[in-house]
Enzyme design. Structure first.
Site, short mmCIF file in Angstrom:
data_model
loop_
_atom_site.label_atom_id
_atom_site.label_comp_id
_atom_site.label_asym_id
_atom_site.label_seq_id
_atom_site.Cartn_x
_atom_site.Cartn_y
_atom_site.Cartn_z
N HIS A 1 -65.78 31.49 69.96
CA HIS A 1 -66.38 30.45 70.81
C HIS A 1 -65.45 29.26 70.93
O HIS A 1 -65.27 28.68 72.00
CB HIS A 1 -67.69 29.95 70.19
N CYS B 1 -57.84 43.17 83.77
CA CYS B 1 -58.81 42.07 83.95
C CYS B 1 -59.23 41.45 82.62
O CYS B 1 -60.10 40.60 82.58
CB CYS B 1 -60.03 42.56 84.72
C1 PEP Z 1 -62.41 43.64 78.52
O1 PEP Z 1 -62.93 44.33 77.63
O2 PEP Z 1 -61.21 43.28 78.50
C2 PEP Z 1 -63.22 43.20 79.66
C3 PEP Z 1 -62.68 42.62 80.71
O3 PEP Z 1 -64.57 43.34 79.56
P1 PEP Z 1 -65.51 42.38 78.67
O4 PEP Z 1 -64.67 41.26 78.13
O5 PEP Z 1 -66.59 41.91 79.59
O6 PEP Z 1 -65.99 43.33 77.61
#
Ligand code: PEP
Ligand code: MG
Length: 542
Positions: free
Chosen positions: A187, A472
């Site tokens: 966090h 992403c």
């Molecule tokens: C990831 O796992 O990198 C992702 C983009 O999904 P989340 O952070 O929502 O699990």
């Protein structure tokens, strides 16, 4: 003075700016009253408990408003924990046994913590629950829980880790933050990044610092320098965009309508690379109807920046519980029924989501791509692709978050149109390191050669299979890392709104050939420090 002038304390940096300030150690709060039996009636104690929960809930609202943005979502999730009905029922049982309201609530939280404890995936959640329990008990005892922080001056806060409620109380005098524990996805890290407060997390050696010491918080150098001044700060490379367009598209990660609007108004993002649909439903007790979904998706698609919009079907489970799915308790939720695996018991919801997205796509005329999270096999990818294609006219893909699918990218030829790599979860599963565990931050560092080599293989597999490969996860938000990703053959990145401009500048400052050269140097490294140094060194020589 226990630390010598110039001593370097290593950790993991968060942010691109440095700060010099006076150390302010944040100590644990005043002791709470002992748990005792009550001399009042059960009804009186029950009403007192309800009032205290309402007070803490109100306080969380206020903190959420004050913190805004990403932090406001965290406070919403905390309120959901605080007001949990089952928790209240367990507390009522303790009240019936004659305990005071504070004791009854504290014991109920301990009971929950025991059930969730031993399971590292819930560590962060148990910590949040215990923090809420202390707040309820403090309210009942009339103890002030607010941090007492100076309003003027330049202070660097030093503590084990900070709860979201703590971070919301940071004053203007807080110019830097150091945590002994906590990793890049804690966090503290997320909130400091969104508020542009320089921070160094996972810095165990900071335990030797004392109030009044002067330190330089140097996130770009992944370090704190005792007695250091700004001249010692590691400079973030200032990327100057030389080309009109980046070497690969930079898209935005969104979760809400406000995110979509913000990405359009404030950035030059080329569409959306990750729309996390579950963020709309983190406190929904009933499943949204198709009409509700079409309305919210249409508004978000219409508001999103120009370009394709990659929508992820619900990724509930693990650290993201969605109430209406009534997910059962699991021993290891991050290894359990999460993401696409929910198709086992919730096929109807996933189908409804795909139907709603198709209606929203047609209604808005936007280019929509859909993808499923937590895919582990080619069979799952095919099942999702067949289902999605039977419902809508969007491009279909899957996320690459498990080592097993990362090893099978070539075999996805003809199965999906694209993949998107979630490096947050991919790191968690590659390194067997819970992404919420504050003690494992170093393994989740995106400069780990094991991750970088895996990304290179995924990019190669995508090229051979003729499918595009985006990234992403949070790693793409680091501009130097985004350059390496382009050099490895990744075909687009998607980053949080606050990082779009800096990542676009980095990717517009050089050509693809230069990115490849840098990536090759990084691939030769065998430690995260060496990998990062190789990239920064090569970039600074451009
Ligand atoms: C990831 O796992 O990198 C992702 C983009 O999904 P989340 O952070 O929502 O699990
Ligand atoms: Mg993920």
């Amino acid at each position: 003075m226990s630390v010598a002038q110039g001593t370097v304390l290593s950790g993991l940096g968060v942010g691109l700016n440095s700060a010099v300030g006076e150390v302010h150690i944040v100590k644990p709060q005043a002791p709470l009253p002992e748990w005792t039996k009550s001399s009042k009636s059960v009804d009186e104690e029950r009403s007192a408990l309800k009032v205290a929960i309402a007070n803490v809930s109100e306080n969380l609202d206020a903190l959420g408003v004050r913190a805004g943005g990403t932090s406001a979502e965290i406070f919403e999730a905390l309120k959901f924990l605080l007001e949990d009905e089952e928790l209240f029922e367990v507390a009522e049982g303790n009240l019936d046994d004659g305990w005071t309201a504070g004791a009854a609530y504290g014991m109920a939280v301990n009971t929950f913590a025991e059930i969730l404890g031993g399971d590292p995936d819930f560590d962060e959640r148990v910590k949040d629950l215990q923090d809420l329990s202390r707040r309820v008990q403090a309210d009942l005892a009339g103890i002030e829980m607010a941090l007492t922080l100076p309003e003027i001056g330049r202070y660097v806060l030093v503590g084990d880790d900070f709860s979201p409620a703590d971070t919301a109380q940071f004053t203007k005098a807080v110019v830097g933050v150091i945590t002994l524990k906590g990793g890049p996805t804690s966090h503290t890290a997320i909130i400091c990044r969104s508020r542009s407060i320089p921070a160094v997390v996972s810095c165990g050696a900071a335990a030797d610092l004392e109030n009044g010491d002067t330190v330089l918080v140097d996130p770009v150098g992944d370090r704190v320098v005792f007695g250091g001044d700004e001249t010692l700060a590691t400079k973030a490379i200032e990327f100057v965009a030389l080309n009109a367009e980046p070497v690969i598209p930079v898209r935005a990660n969104i979760g809400t309508l406000a995110d979509a609007e913000g990405a359009t108004a404030e950035t030059k993002a080329e569409g959306v690379g990750l729309f996390r649909t579950e963020l709309l439903y983190l406190s929904a007790n009933t499943a949204p109807s198709i009409d509700d979904q079409v309305a919210s998706y249409s508004a978000i698609l219409a508001a999103a920046p120009a370009g394709p919009i990659v929508v992820r079907t619900i990724d509930a489970g693990s650290d993201k519980p969605v109430p209406f799915l009534n997910m059962p308790h699991e021993e290891n939720p991050s290894l359990g029924v999460r993401g696409y695996r929910l198709i086992q018991d919730h096929r109807e919801f996933i189908e409804d989501q795909l139907k709603s997205l198709e209606l929203a796509r047609v209604a808005t005329g936007r280019e929509v791509w859909v993808m499923a999270p937590m895919i582990a096999t080619v069979g799952e990818a095919k099942a999702f692709a067949d289902l999605a294609r039977s419902i809508g006219g969007y491009k279909v893909g899957v996320m690459v978050e498990t080592p097993s699918i990362a090893a099978m990218i070539e075999q996805l030829e003809g199965v999906v149109d694209f993949v998107s790599v979630g490096t947050n979860d991919l790191s968690q599963y590659l390194f067997a390191a819970d992404r919420m565990n504050p003690s494992l931050g170093a393994l989740l560092n995106h400069w780990q050669p094991g991750l970088i080599r895996t990304l290179a293989r995924i990019a190669d597999g995508g090229k051979k299979a003729g499918i595009s490969v985006g990234v992403c996860g949070e790693s793409a938000s680091d501009p130097a890392f985004a350059v390496v990703l382009a050099g490895l053959g990744i075909t687009s990145v998607s980053v949080s709104k606050s990082q779009v401009t800096v990542v676009r500048n980095a990717l517009s400052s050089l050509d693809l050939g230069a990115c490849k050269e840098i990536a090759n140097k990084v691939l030769a490294a065998t430690s995260p420090e060496a990998a990062k140094a190789a990239a920064l060194d090569a970039l600074s020589q451009l």
